[in-house]
Design a protein around this motif. Structure first.
Motif, PDB file in Angstrom:
ATOM      1  N   ILE A  60       0.826  -1.198   0.000  1.00 36.25           N
ATOM      2  CA  ILE A  60       0.000   0.000   0.000  1.00 36.25           C
ATOM      3  C   ILE A  60       0.865   1.255   0.000  1.00 36.25           C
ATOM      4  O   ILE A  60       0.802   2.073  -0.902  1.00 36.25           O
ATOM      5  N   ARG A 120      -2.451  -4.823  -7.905  1.00 37.48           N
ATOM      6  CA  ARG A 120      -3.028  -3.787  -7.027  1.00 37.48           C
ATOM      7  C   ARG A 120      -3.545  -2.621  -7.855  1.00 37.48           C
ATOM      8  O   ARG A 120      -3.060  -2.337  -8.950  1.00 37.48           O
ATOM      9  N   TRP A 122      -4.581   1.555  -7.348  1.00 32.75           N
ATOM     10  CA  TRP A 122      -4.532   2.782  -6.540  1.00 32.75           C
ATOM     11  C   TRP A 122      -5.456   3.811  -7.173  1.00 32.75           C
ATOM     12  O   TRP A 122      -5.443   4.001  -8.395  1.00 32.75           O
ATOM     13  N   TRP A 185     -16.942   1.586  -3.548  1.00 31.40           N
ATOM     14  CA  TRP A 185     -16.134   2.159  -2.469  1.00 31.40           C
ATOM     15  C   TRP A 185     -16.803   3.440  -2.036  1.00 31.40           C
ATOM     16  O   TRP A 185     -17.405   4.165  -2.851  1.00 31.40           O
ATOM     17  N   TRP A 204     -14.510  -0.678   1.059  1.00 29.17           N
ATOM     18  CA  TRP A 204     -14.894  -1.355  -0.170  1.00 29.17           C
ATOM     19  C   TRP A 204     -15.978  -2.380   0.107  1.00 29.17           C
ATOM     20  O   TRP A 204     -15.970  -3.049   1.142  1.00 29.17           O
ATOM     21  N   ASN A 220      -6.808  -3.544   2.014  1.00 31.37           N
ATOM     22  CA  ASN A 220      -7.077  -2.249   1.400  1.00 31.37           C
ATOM     23  C   ASN A 220      -7.001  -1.144   2.443  1.00 31.37           C
ATOM     24  O   ASN A 220      -7.146  -1.375   3.636  1.00 31.37           O
ATOM     25  N   THR A 222      -7.923   3.274   3.037  1.00 34.36           N
ATOM     26  CA  THR A 222      -8.498   4.542   2.590  1.00 34.36           C
ATOM     27  C   THR A 222      -8.000   5.653   3.505  1.00 34.36           C
ATOM     28  O   THR A 222      -8.052   5.519   4.728  1.00 34.36           O
ATOM     29  N   THR A 231      -7.306   5.624  -2.073  1.00 27.14           N
ATOM     30  CA  THR A 231      -7.570   4.267  -1.632  1.00 27.14           C
ATOM     31  C   THR A 231      -6.784   3.307  -2.500  1.00 27.14           C
ATOM     32  O   THR A 231      -6.443   3.619  -3.644  1.00 27.14           O
ATOM     33  N   SER A 232      -6.480   2.135  -1.941  1.00 25.68           N
ATOM     34  CA  SER A 232      -5.774   1.108  -2.683  1.00 25.68           C
ATOM     35  C   SER A 232      -6.323  -0.250  -2.260  1.00 25.68           C
ATOM     36  O   SER A 232      -6.652  -0.457  -1.091  1.00 25.68           O
ATOM     37  N   ILE A 233      -6.409  -1.164  -3.236  1.00 27.14           N
ATOM     38  CA  ILE A 233      -6.995  -2.476  -2.986  1.00 27.14           C
ATOM     39  C   ILE A 233      -6.286  -3.501  -3.856  1.00 27.14           C
ATOM     40  O   ILE A 233      -5.893  -3.192  -4.983  1.00 27.14           O
ATOM     41  N   GLY A 239      -9.102  -8.872  -2.546  1.00 24.70           N
ATOM     42  CA  GLY A 239      -9.556  -7.636  -3.174  1.00 24.70           C
ATOM     43  C   GLY A 239     -10.506  -7.867  -4.326  1.00 24.70           C
ATOM     44  O   GLY A 239     -11.472  -8.625  -4.220  1.00 24.70           O
TER      45      GLY A 239
END
Length: 285
Positions: A60, A120, A122, A185, A204, A220, A222, A231-233, A239
């Protein structure tokens, strides 16, 4: 930047429109002014996705500071901290912007940025919302496929939980059938905040089961500030699963699902419930 790790691709993002491939490193086919309110000769904003550098998952917080850290593959990746750095999303899409002024509600969305690797995703959303309001995003993980939710009034019906209820209360529909989101999200918490995983009002959700959204509880993050949310997942694992061409639409809401005029990519401000323009993000090759 090594050319064997990077390739640019252009595409129209109006849902259902014909995609257009560009030669590697070609300049955009229009002036660099990318205000979504300006009519463009190619009918839509530029979409650029790039090859995953080494096909690695950088985690992340992938850099020492926003976009400035270059990993072992020589590529900087975003840092999820609620601050969009100058170089942070340079490996992703070109700026997708909107200049729609606030109308009735104080929300304003200005820019959407995305970086995708093999493992991933972003997302950075630049803008701000009024008290008691937040941002929401719908994501179709297989754009053009038959999986996902056909958006109509009442198609989302999970009324348990602050974010789930807000998503279900928002009247949204797709102007054509290609956009069928499987994921959502949202961030309705008071800023600033940092949340790992999902909480009642942030995170999410998998929305393929219309009456019981599944939280995506791990992997993930936020982070929202007064000026941006990031945010990243993961793609795969805990995910987003079955990811092909990803399509994204962003709106602002409150706990009752009330939409504002703000849309990313730029859509029809007078009818934000109608999703006719999405951002497409292609898989790395």
């Amino acid at each position: 930047m090594p050319t064997d790790h990077v390739r640019a691709t252009c595409a129209l993002v109006l849902a259902g429109a014909l995609s257009i491939a560009c030669e590697e490193r070609d300049p955009a086919p229009f002036a660099p002014e990318r205000d979504g309110a300006i009519e463009r000769p190619d009918g839509g904003p530029l979409v650029i996705t790039r090859r995953d550098a080494g096909q690695r998952d950088a985690g992340i917080d992938a850099g020492a500071f926003d976009g400035g850290d270059l990993g072992d593959a020589g590529v900087g990746l975003p840092v999820v901290d609620g601050v969009i750095g100058e170089r942070e999303y340079e490996l992703g899409i070109d700026d997708v912007t909107s200049s729609t002024p606030p109308t009735g509600l104080p929300d304003q969305l200005t820019r959407l940025l995305v970086v995708r690797t093999a493992t991933r995703l972003w997302i950075g959303i630049e803008g701000n919302v009024g008290p008691g309001r937040g941002m929401m995003l719908l994501l179709d993980a297989a754009y053009g496929g038959e999986d996902g939710v056909t958006l109509t009034a009442g198609s989302l019906a999970d009324n348990v939980g602050t974010l789930d209820r807000a998503l279900s209360s928002a009247v949204l529909f797709s102007a054509e059938d290609s956009f069928r989101p499987e994921y959502a999200w949202g961030a309705l918490a008071e800023v600033p905040f940092t949340i790992d995983g999902s909480e009642d009002d942030v995170g999410w959700r998998e929305i393929t089961t219309a009456d019981d959204f599944a939280d995506l509880p791990s992997g993930n993050r936020t982070v929202c500030s007064e000026d941006a949310c990031e945010t990243s997942i993961p793609i795969g694992g805990t995910g987003i699963l079955r990811a092909g061409t990803i399509a994204i639409a962003v709106r602002t809401i409150d706990a009752n699902g009330l939409l504002s005029s703000q849309t990313l990519p730029l859509d029809e401000p007078g009818a934000p419930e109608s999703i006719s323009n999405v951002l497409r993000v292609f898989p790395p090759e």
